[in-house]
Design a protein around this motif. Structure first.
Motif, mmCIF file in Angstrom:
data_model
loop_
_atom_site.group_PDB
_atom_site.id
_atom_site.type_symbol
_atom_site.label_atom_id
_atom_site.label_comp_id
_atom_site.label_asym_id
_atom_site.label_seq_id
_atom_site.Cartn_x
_atom_site.Cartn_y
_atom_site.Cartn_z
ATOM 1 N N CYS A 158 0.806 -1.226 0.000
ATOM 2 C CA CYS A 158 0.000 0.000 0.000
ATOM 3 C C CYS A 158 0.836 1.270 0.000
ATOM 4 C CB CYS A 158 -0.945 0.007 1.199
ATOM 5 S SG CYS A 158 -2.066 -1.402 1.236
ATOM 6 N N GLY A 159 2.029 1.229 0.580
ATOM 7 C CA GLY A 159 2.885 2.405 0.577
ATOM 8 C C GLY A 159 2.559 3.445 1.628
ATOM 9 N N PHE A 160 2.077 3.018 2.795
ATOM 10 C CA PHE A 160 1.909 3.966 3.896
ATOM 11 C C PHE A 160 3.269 4.538 4.287
ATOM 12 C CE2 PHE A 160 -2.112 1.743 4.344
ATOM 13 C CZ PHE A 160 -2.970 2.701 4.858
ATOM 14 N N ASP A 161 3.273 5.754 4.810
ATOM 15 C CA ASP A 161 4.517 6.403 5.204
ATOM 16 C C ASP A 161 5.041 5.888 6.534
ATOM 17 O OD1 ASP A 161 4.660 8.377 2.987
ATOM 18 O OD2 ASP A 161 2.785 9.074 3.871
ATOM 19 N N GLU A 162 4.158 5.526 7.428
ATOM 20 C CA GLU A 162 4.546 5.012 8.743
ATOM 21 C C GLU A 162 3.659 3.825 9.078
ATOM 22 O OE1 GLU A 162 4.433 8.020 11.836
ATOM 23 O OE2 GLU A 162 4.522 9.599 10.313
ATOM 24 N N VAL A 163 4.262 2.747 9.569
ATOM 25 C CA VAL A 163 3.496 1.579 10.007
ATOM 26 C C VAL A 163 4.154 1.028 11.264
ATOM 27 C CG1 VAL A 163 2.529 -0.666 9.392
ATOM 28 C CG2 VAL A 163 2.995 1.002 7.589
ATOM 29 N N SER A 164 3.347 0.734 12.277
ATOM 30 C CA SER A 164 3.905 0.192 13.513
ATOM 31 C C SER A 164 2.832 -0.598 14.255
ATOM 32 C CB SER A 164 4.421 1.322 14.412
ATOM 33 O OG SER A 164 3.359 2.185 14.779
ATOM 34 N N ILE A 165 3.278 -1.358 15.251
ATOM 35 C CA ILE A 165 2.375 -2.042 16.174
ATOM 36 C C ILE A 165 2.569 -1.388 17.537
ATOM 37 C CG2 ILE A 165 1.770 -4.224 17.289
ATOM 38 C CD1 ILE A 165 2.775 -5.678 14.812
ATOM 39 N N ASP A 166 1.479 -0.920 18.145
ATOM 40 C CA ASP A 166 1.628 -0.153 19.384
ATOM 41 C C ASP A 166 1.609 -1.040 20.629
ATOM 42 O OD1 ASP A 166 -1.034 -0.657 20.092
ATOM 43 O OD2 ASP A 166 -1.777 1.297 19.430
ATOM 44 N N ALA A 167 1.554 -0.426 21.793
ATOM 45 C CA ALA A 167 1.750 -1.122 23.067
ATOM 46 C C ALA A 167 0.623 -2.088 23.436
ATOM 47 C CB ALA A 167 1.931 -0.101 24.191
ATOM 48 N N VAL A 168 -0.528 -2.006 22.752
ATOM 49 C CA VAL A 168 -1.588 -2.986 23.024
ATOM 50 C C VAL A 168 -1.809 -3.918 21.831
ATOM 51 C CG1 VAL A 168 -2.768 -1.526 24.709
ATOM 52 C CG2 VAL A 168 -3.450 -1.416 22.294
ATOM 53 N N VAL A 183 -5.478 3.972 0.024
ATOM 54 C CA VAL A 183 -4.106 4.488 0.097
ATOM 55 C C VAL A 183 -3.258 3.874 -1.005
ATOM 56 C CG1 VAL A 183 -2.003 4.479 1.500
ATOM 57 C CG2 VAL A 183 -4.203 5.089 2.538
ATOM 58 N N ARG A 184 -3.463 2.600 -1.267
ATOM 59 C CA ARG A 184 -2.713 1.938 -2.347
ATOM 60 C C ARG A 184 -2.966 2.638 -3.674
ATOM 61 N NH1 ARG A 184 -3.728 -2.340 -5.994
ATOM 62 N NH2 ARG A 184 -1.947 -3.740 -6.358
ATOM 63 N N GLU A 185 -4.227 2.994 -3.944
ATOM 64 C CA GLU A 185 -4.548 3.673 -5.193
ATOM 65 C C GLU A 185 -3.969 5.090 -5.222
ATOM 66 O OE1 GLU A 185 -5.958 2.196 -7.966
ATOM 67 O OE2 GLU A 185 -5.362 0.569 -6.621
#
Length: 597
Positions: A231-241, A286-288
């Motif tokens: 998709c090319g997101f600028d930021e990707v993460s897994i948070d504390a929960v 977002v991918r599009e």
């Protein structure tokens, strides 16, 4: 060479006879449907045309509807064997492999055809090209045939018509050269994410993903990979929960973000679209945007909420609650069925389990425009009216109770009927009243109330003993808090009256009060505009189920878009399904909403 695709402007320009001829074969041997739809020109989109044709059938007489059904051939029936099917039906049955049945499969289908015709008097109709248009397997067809053979006749007639509309939709796609590319992508993601399931459900082909299990962590990792690589997101993460959080930046770094998403956990043996659709749809958008090299003024934050269903721990809306600052510290000490505290489960999954880290997840509402969520309806309304999308007016408020009626256990043979203190009979009377009272709100302007007694238990019950105790639960819901409270007050009063009249005692504890979440008018209007831009009428309805949106409602404006589910809208069930065309409409509507910002 294939014939050039038809276009909507070309179709709109045709006279009634040419229009009917152009749509020949869309509805099997039934040109009257196109003939009657002609008057609704001009159509603004293929979606609008599909809807108009379906409404012609909805408004037709029962005899006309039965004629349409009977115009269809049996699956792998005599006409197919004799080569007498229309070109469209031949193509569809061939794609589903029905022209290559084994002798056992053929015999089974012939028996099912005969049993079905005996019971209902019309041929079994199934869109054998399925939710993705690529074709169901022969086993899927046989299983569906056998399941629907047990349905009530009126319901099955409606299900046949819904399948006829799906057949027509696929044929129209072929005629107009339309392919739901993003819809196929969404359904593909749903299939691939459903590979991650917990034992023993996985071994039985069932989908179960509960909070922070290995399957849950694998699903989160898969979402992260797609968000980054596909998709090319600028930021990707897994948070504390365990929430999966992705951001696509806007052109104005100071502009507030649009927050969206849904949950990726499931109930046990659930469906693959509940919650997850609300993650996949903005991912596809977002991918599009990324592929087109396009950014909008406002950035978007998409959250795959780690927990909404409350299956492993009694901590419903844990994922969205962390964003609103409503994470209950006591949850960390809860234990699951195996005695594992939530804090330990978090640490095992690579999180700190530290309340201070969780507290940092709280969002500042001032940084957000609002929250929107796309979700499968989880109910029958949209499917019943042949409407692919609906705009949610409110998420129902609810009140839940656990209760017990205490009577007197006595001999079933020697206790006269007028001297019994039957606890189960008292609760049975309450069950009927809950049904009756909730039905009084069926035509309420805000939307109907619902009431459910989901658990009934006679501890130590015996066939020859008058029940001395009966335990029960109550779940009461309504679109407005005062409507819910009125329902609850009446039910509580009736329970007291029943028990007084019968000479039994009772206990009743309210275990949950959830406020209704009316949609923000401005955001609801944006969804309505997006649906209208697709060429569809706007249908508005409340949500009987709870959603992450009702949690975000506590801190920011929210509004939801529903998509119809197949199989009469069933959800929390493996039969939960949507089509690629409806998934495409979700993506298109979401894109319209984004562009409207």
């Amino acid at each position: 060479m294939p014939a050039p695709a038809l276009t909507i402007p070309q179709l709109n320009a045709l006279d009634i006879d040419a229009f009917t001829q152009a749509l020949d074969g869309i509805y099997e041997h039934s040109p009257w449907i196109a003939h009657e739809a002609w008057a609704q020109r001009p159509f603004t989109s293929l979606t609008g045309l599909k809807h108009a044709l379906a409404q012609v059938v909805r408004q037709a007489s029962r005899d006309a509807q039965l004629g349409l059904i009977r115009a269809h051939p049996e699956l792998a029936g005599k006409a197919a064997v004799a080569g007498q099917l229309t070109a469209e039906s031949t193509n569809e049955q061939s794609k589903a492999g029905l022209t290559h049945c084994t002798p056992d499969e053929f015999a089974r289908l012939q028996q099912l055809n005969a049993d079905y015709k005996d019971r209902f008097g019309w041929p079994f109709i199934l869109a054998v090209r399925g939710p993705r248009g690529a074709g169901l397997s022969r086993q899927q067809i046989i299983d569906t045939f056998a399941r629907r053979l047990r349905l009530p006749a009126d319901f099955e007639l409606a299900e046949c018509l819904r399948n006829i509309h799906r057949i027509a939709e696929i044929r129209l796609n072929d005629k107009f050269g339309a392919e739901p590319l993003q819809g196929n992508l969404v359904l593909g993601w749903a299939d691939e994410l459903a590979v991650h399931s917990e034992p023993p459900y996985a071994e039985q082909g069932q989908l179960t993903v509960t909070y922070l299990t290995p399957a849950h962590q694998a699903a989160a990792a898969q979402l992260v990979q797609w968000m980054k690589d596909d998709c090319g997101f600028d930021e990707v993460s897994i948070d504390a929960v365990g929430n999966v959080v992705a951001r696509y930046h806007g052109t104005d770094a100071s502009a507030p973000l649009l927050l969206t998403g849904s949950h990726y956990d499931t109930v046990r043996n659930g469906g693959k679209h509940d919650g997850r659709l609300g993650i996949f749809v903005p991912m596809a958008c977002v991918r599009e945007l990324r592929r087109a090299g396009k950014r909008l003024k406002h950035g978007m934050e998409v959250v795959g909420f780690a927990e909404e269903e409350g299956q492993r721990y009694k901590a419903t809306f844990l994922g969205s609650g962390a964003l609103t600052g409503d994470f209950d510290p006591r949850w960390l000490d809860q234990v699951d069925a195996d005695g594992i505290p939530m804090r330990d489960a978090m640490k095992a999954a690579g999180h700190s389990g530290d309340l201070a880290d969780i507290a940092k997840l709280k969002r500042d509402p001032g940084h957000y425009l609002g929250f929107v969520e796309v979700h499968i309806e989880q109910g029958p309304w949209l499917d019943e009216i042949d409407q692919p999308l609906g705009v949610v007016t409110a998420i129902n408020g609810s009140a839940r109770y656990t209760g017990e009626v205490i009577g007197l256990a006595s001999h079933a043979g020697t206790t006269p009927m007028d001297r019994r203190k039957d606890a189960a009979a008292a609760v049975a009377e309450l069950v009927l009243y809950v049904e009756e009272r909730a039905a009084q709100d069926l035509k309420a302007s805000s939307g109907p109330s619902v009431g459910t007694v989901g658990v009934l238990n006679v501890p130590g019950g015996s066939i020859n003993v008058v029940p001395g105790r009966c335990q029960f639960t109550l779940d009461l819901r309504a679109p407005l808090d005062h409507q819910r409270d009125s329902l609850a007050a009446d039910v509580e009063a009736r329970l007291a009256a029943i028990c007084a009249r019968r000479g039994v005692d009772y206990t009743l504890e309210r275990t949950l009060t959830a406020a209704a979440a009316p949609s923000n008018p401005a955001w609801q209007a944006r969804w309505e505009t997006a649906v209208h831009q697709l060429g569809l009428p706007v249908v508005k309805l409340p949500s009987g189920a709870g959603h992450d949106a009702m949690k975000l409602h506590e801190v920011m404006p929210q509004a939801m878009l529903f998509v119809r589910g197949g199989n009469a809208g069933i959800s929390h069930n493996p039969l939960e399904t949507i089509t690629n065309d409806d998934a495409q409409l979700c993506v298109d509507a979401f894109m319209h909403l984004l562009e409207g910002l």
